[in-house]
Design a protein around this motif. Sequence first.
Motif, PDB file in Angstrom:
ATOM      1  N   LEU A 113       0.826  -1.209   0.000  1.00  0.00           N
ATOM      2  CA  LEU A 113       0.000   0.000   0.000  1.00  0.00           C
ATOM      3  C   LEU A 113       0.860   1.258   0.000  1.00  0.00           C
ATOM      4  CD1 LEU A 113      -2.945  -0.605   2.510  1.00  0.00           C
ATOM      5  CD2 LEU A 113      -3.063  -0.478   0.019  1.00  0.00           C
ATOM      6  N   LEU A 114       1.940   1.231   0.763  1.00  0.00           N
ATOM      7  CA  LEU A 114       2.776   2.419   0.931  1.00  0.00           C
ATOM      8  C   LEU A 114       3.822   2.565  -0.176  1.00  0.00           C
ATOM      9  CD1 LEU A 114       3.435   2.074   4.767  1.00  0.00           C
ATOM     10  CD2 LEU A 114       1.736   3.529   3.667  1.00  0.00           C
ATOM     11  N   HIS A 115       4.435   1.442  -0.564  1.00  0.00           N
ATOM     12  CA  HIS A 115       5.572   1.495  -1.494  1.00  0.00           C
ATOM     13  C   HIS A 115       5.510   0.323  -2.476  1.00  0.00           C
ATOM     14  CE1 HIS A 115       7.087   4.279   1.528  1.00  0.00           C
ATOM     15  NE2 HIS A 115       7.045   3.316   2.437  1.00  0.00           N
ATOM     16  N   PRO A 116       4.558   0.299  -3.379  1.00  0.00           N
ATOM     17  CA  PRO A 116       4.453  -0.849  -4.300  1.00  0.00           C
ATOM     18  C   PRO A 116       5.695  -1.046  -5.145  1.00  0.00           C
ATOM     19  CG  PRO A 116       3.050   0.985  -5.004  1.00  0.00           C
ATOM     20  CD  PRO A 116       3.514   1.303  -3.631  1.00  0.00           C
ATOM     21  N   GLU A 117       6.375   0.046  -5.477  1.00  0.00           N
ATOM     22  CA  GLU A 117       7.581  -0.074  -6.308  1.00  0.00           C
ATOM     23  C   GLU A 117       8.716  -0.761  -5.546  1.00  0.00           C
ATOM     24  OE1 GLU A 117       7.930   3.430  -3.787  1.00  0.00           O
ATOM     25  OE2 GLU A 117       6.315   2.726  -5.099  1.00  0.00           O
ATOM     26  N   GLY A 140      -8.123 -13.717  -0.970  1.00  0.00           N
ATOM     27  CA  GLY A 140      -9.324 -13.166  -0.353  1.00  0.00           C
ATOM     28  C   GLY A 140      -9.047 -12.625   1.036  1.00  0.00           C
ATOM     29  N   TYR A 141      -8.198 -13.328   1.788  1.00  0.00           N
ATOM     30  CA  TYR A 141      -7.821 -12.860   3.113  1.00  0.00           C
ATOM     31  C   TYR A 141      -7.105 -11.511   3.021  1.00  0.00           C
ATOM     32  CZ  TYR A 141      -5.509 -12.735   7.692  1.00  0.00           C
ATOM     33  OH  TYR A 141      -5.065 -12.351   8.936  1.00  0.00           O
ATOM     34  N   ILE A 142      -6.158 -11.400   2.096  1.00  0.00           N
ATOM     35  CA  ILE A 142      -5.414 -10.152   1.939  1.00  0.00           C
ATOM     36  C   ILE A 142      -6.350  -9.010   1.581  1.00  0.00           C
ATOM     37  CG2 ILE A 142      -3.686  -8.947   0.541  1.00  0.00           C
ATOM     38  CD1 ILE A 142      -2.267 -11.640   0.227  1.00  0.00           C
ATOM     39  N   SER A 143      -7.262  -9.277   0.664  1.00  0.00           N
ATOM     40  CA  SER A 143      -8.201  -8.237   0.242  1.00  0.00           C
ATOM     41  C   SER A 143      -9.006  -7.707   1.421  1.00  0.00           C
ATOM     42  CB  SER A 143      -9.135  -8.790  -0.835  1.00  0.00           C
ATOM     43  OG  SER A 143     -10.094  -7.834  -1.205  1.00  0.00           O
ATOM     44  N   GLU A 144      -9.532  -8.624   2.236  1.00  0.00           N
ATOM     45  CA  GLU A 144     -10.335  -8.203   3.387  1.00  0.00           C
ATOM     46  C   GLU A 144      -9.473  -7.537   4.460  1.00  0.00           C
ATOM     47  OE1 GLU A 144     -13.395  -8.039   3.224  1.00  0.00           O
ATOM     48  OE2 GLU A 144     -13.684  -9.284   1.447  1.00  0.00           O
ATOM     49  N   TYR A 145      -8.236  -8.014   4.611  1.00  0.00           N
ATOM     50  CA  TYR A 145      -7.319  -7.397   5.561  1.00  0.00           C
ATOM     51  C   TYR A 145      -7.020  -5.954   5.164  1.00  0.00           C
ATOM     52  CZ  TYR A 145      -3.068  -6.511   8.267  1.00  0.00           C
ATOM     53  OH  TYR A 145      -2.134  -5.956   9.105  1.00  0.00           O
ATOM     54  N   SER A 166      -3.895   2.159  -7.916  1.00  0.00           N
ATOM     55  CA  SER A 166      -3.886   2.093  -9.378  1.00  0.00           C
ATOM     56  C   SER A 166      -3.433   0.734  -9.886  1.00  0.00           C
ATOM     57  CB  SER A 166      -2.985   3.189  -9.939  1.00  0.00           C
ATOM     58  OG  SER A 166      -1.626   2.942  -9.621  1.00  0.00           O
ATOM     59  N   LEU A 167      -2.755  -0.041  -9.047  1.00  0.00           N
ATOM     60  CA  LEU A 167      -2.212  -1.332  -9.470  1.00  0.00           C
ATOM     61  C   LEU A 167      -3.075  -2.510  -9.037  1.00  0.00           C
ATOM     62  CD1 LEU A 167       1.514  -0.652  -8.516  1.00  0.00           C
ATOM     63  CD2 LEU A 167       0.556  -0.664 -10.825  1.00  0.00           C
ATOM     64  N   LEU A 168      -3.826  -2.342  -7.960  1.00  0.00           N
ATOM     65  CA  LEU A 168      -4.615  -3.449  -7.422  1.00  0.00           C
ATOM     66  C   LEU A 168      -5.799  -3.776  -8.322  1.00  0.00           C
ATOM     67  CD1 LEU A 168      -4.545  -2.403  -3.667  1.00  0.00           C
ATOM     68  CD2 LEU A 168      -3.587  -4.522  -4.596  1.00  0.00           C
ATOM     69  N   PRO A 169      -6.288  -5.025  -8.277  1.00  0.00           N
ATOM     70  CA  PRO A 169      -7.462  -5.393  -9.080  1.00  0.00           C
ATOM     71  C   PRO A 169      -8.641  -4.463  -8.805  1.00  0.00           C
ATOM     72  CG  PRO A 169      -6.459  -7.332  -8.100  1.00  0.00           C
ATOM     73  CD  PRO A 169      -5.765  -6.149  -7.494  1.00  0.00           C
ATOM     74  N   GLN A 170      -9.503  -4.309  -9.808  1.00  0.00           N
ATOM     75  CA  GLN A 170     -10.586  -3.337  -9.725  1.00  0.00           C
ATOM     76  C   GLN A 170     -11.488  -3.579  -8.525  1.00  0.00           C
ATOM     77  OE1 GLN A 170     -10.742  -0.647 -11.599  1.00  0.00           O
ATOM     78  NE2 GLN A 170     -12.518   0.093 -10.455  1.00  0.00           N
ATOM     79  N   GLU A 171     -11.797  -4.862  -8.247  1.00  0.00           N
ATOM     80  CA  GLU A 171     -12.712  -5.136  -7.130  1.00  0.00           C
ATOM     81  C   GLU A 171     -12.072  -4.796  -5.791  1.00  0.00           C
ATOM     82  OE1 GLU A 171     -10.988  -9.203  -8.429  1.00  0.00           O
ATOM     83  OE2 GLU A 171     -11.542  -7.269  -9.309  1.00  0.00           O
ATOM     84  N   VAL A 172     -10.744  -4.993  -5.694  1.00  0.00           N
ATOM     85  CA  VAL A 172     -10.044  -4.624  -4.464  1.00  0.00           C
ATOM     86  C   VAL A 172      -9.959  -3.108  -4.347  1.00  0.00           C
ATOM     87  CG1 VAL A 172      -7.921  -4.889  -3.130  1.00  0.00           C
ATOM     88  CG2 VAL A 172      -8.714  -6.759  -4.577  1.00  0.00           C
ATOM     89  N   LYS A 173      -9.631  -2.461  -5.457  1.00  0.00           N
ATOM     90  CA  LYS A 173      -9.546  -1.003  -5.471  1.00  0.00           C
ATOM     91  C   LYS A 173     -10.869  -0.382  -5.039  1.00  0.00           C
ATOM     92  CE  LYS A 173      -8.792   2.894  -8.612  1.00  0.00           C
ATOM     93  NZ  LYS A 173      -8.477   3.302 -10.007  1.00  0.00           N
ATOM     94  N   ALA A 179     -13.648   1.914   1.739  1.00  0.00           N
ATOM     95  CA  ALA A 179     -13.126   1.961   3.105  1.00  0.00           C
ATOM     96  C   ALA A 179     -12.622   3.352   3.458  1.00  0.00           C
ATOM     97  CB  ALA A 179     -12.004   0.939   3.259  1.00  0.00           C
ATOM     98  N   LEU A 180     -12.100   4.061   2.477  1.00  0.00           N
ATOM     99  CA  LEU A 180     -11.580   5.396   2.734  1.00  0.00           C
ATOM    100  C   LEU A 180     -12.652   6.368   3.202  1.00  0.00           C
ATOM    101  CD1 LEU A 180      -9.104   5.754  -0.255  1.00  0.00           C
ATOM    102  CD2 LEU A 180      -8.506   5.741   2.159  1.00  0.00           C
ATOM    103  N   VAL A 181     -13.892   6.135   2.773  1.00  0.00           N
ATOM    104  CA  VAL A 181     -14.956   7.050   3.160  1.00  0.00           C
ATOM    105  C   VAL A 181     -15.824   6.474   4.264  1.00  0.00           C
ATOM    106  CG1 VAL A 181     -14.995   8.133   0.897  1.00  0.00           C
ATOM    107  CG2 VAL A 181     -16.505   6.197   1.348  1.00  0.00           C
TER     108      VAL A 181
END
Length: 561
Positions: free
Chosen positions: A95-99, A185-190, A238-245, A251-253
């Motif tokens: 999340l912080l440093h994908p590169e 799925g676990y990562i996505s929910e986490y 911008s890199l994560l799958p659309q459903e995760v994004k 979650a941000l709101v």
Amino acid sequence: MKSKENEKDLMIRKQELSLPASAALPPMLAERMALYPENKRRPVNKTVFNNQYFQLTYNTRNHSMAISSKGDLVYSAIPYDTARNYIQRAAIQYLLHPEEIRRYIELHQTTLEKYLTLSIFQVTGNRVEENSFEVKQAYNAILQNPLLEIQIAGRLMQHDETGPLSANLAGKFLFSENVKTGIAGYISEYLNFVVQLAHSLPLMIDGKDVQLLEAAGQEQQLLEQGLTIHSDIDSALSLLPQEVKKGLENALVATDSASLVNTQPLLRSEYGEELSKVRDNYVAHSVHPDEAEKYFRNVHSTENRNLVNVVSDIHSKDGKLPFLNRHFNILTGDVSDSRVHDEEIEGIYLIGGHELVDVLPETTDQTDEQWEKWRPFFHYAWFKELLQEPDEAWYLLPTGNHPFYEVVEAELAARFPKMNVLNNKSLIHEDVRYIGLTIPVALVKRKKAQQQFILKALEKLLGENTEIPTVIVSHAPLFNELSLLPETSEAYNKDYICEEPKIEKLFEQYNIIGAIHGHHHIPASSRRFKNAEFAGKRLFVVCSIYSKVNTGFELMSLLQN
């Protein structure tokens, strides 16, 4: 990137935050707890925040917080999968440093290709070369799937810290097999939960620890360490799958509990019977990490530039230290299993358990003159056991004021001529006094004798100077109060507490600022230091275990506070 405690997946899904034992409950947490009626019947673990799959709880006894997944969510269908904390940390760093996550993986390409070669063999029975099309295709699949990329980064952290992996490699490294494990799925929910949590409470979350941000401006100081409300995660989105994004943007709101389902998580309520069958029929495909180690090369630098470098439990097996540091080192025992010698390293050396065997003569002929210095100990039962079955001898050892340790000290001093072997001695370096106590193991059943030894040694070594900053160093921790070993560890013994009030009085009287230990093989990813409350004061506790990604801890960061 920085990263075992060998938790054996004891259903420990906690990321701990240590607060002072005397800390009052912060008002913001008290307000959150009041929102959950179930807290009225929970005397200890109070819910602070939750969603459908995760919860943040506050332990009222030890004033700690923890994130845990709820019982229905399965982290991994792979039995005995011990990488949860590594993968969660990789998820936060993504999340912080994908590169940087991508660079970390690319740095390990040769290691990954070995794992992929073995994974393909486990699935197909076909042996392929590391430079084959099949391996290249599997490697590219990792880089094309962010949720798998996060997992691979976590697995590589575990590899670097605990040694090569060997069990169920296909499920861990091949996309075709990984999709069956439920980890994505676990990562996505986490990720959904921690983003929502960070935007609802002033917290820093790094995948293992959760820290409450109480001081003004502390958010900025901890911005690089973990996720906070100020973290910029646009690049990762911008890199994560659309459903995760989409889920993360929701979650941000979000401002309170919500059910956010993006990828299909693996739930016990739906797959419990199948999971039981998998575990019942589990074949590990494992080899010991020591056997696999020779097939992997270290891609990390062995040079360490810490000014005061703390490291322990190296267990070197090739006759030399695996790292280089030309400043001041604190080696807290169990350094060598191969008669290591180093004429250049400087600092202090503490006697651990493995040194007691490592310094003995190589010849088994006890009439040889090499055994002459050891002859006074031949009649002791513990020494006989040390020669025959060292693992059975550790808890028979004498307390640390025995003449045996003086001979051990002399042997180590000859191998490390620029090191000071602190066998119940002290040394002042850069205006800090280090007191080294010989505690090779935690003698729980002889705790009274052990603590009497600690008391007498400290009374002698502390002397009349009550003002000089002092650090107590030993291989095994002095007692639980000044140990980094968590209560959730199998090695933890609740009886190993300080029961000698005169020791506490000494800590009150003198300017003792911290303690350093090794022994328990606590990995860097679990944490390398904490602040503890003892004798009415706040002390640091450090445990820095050697690994390829951790050649030592910089103690200056704590000495200067």
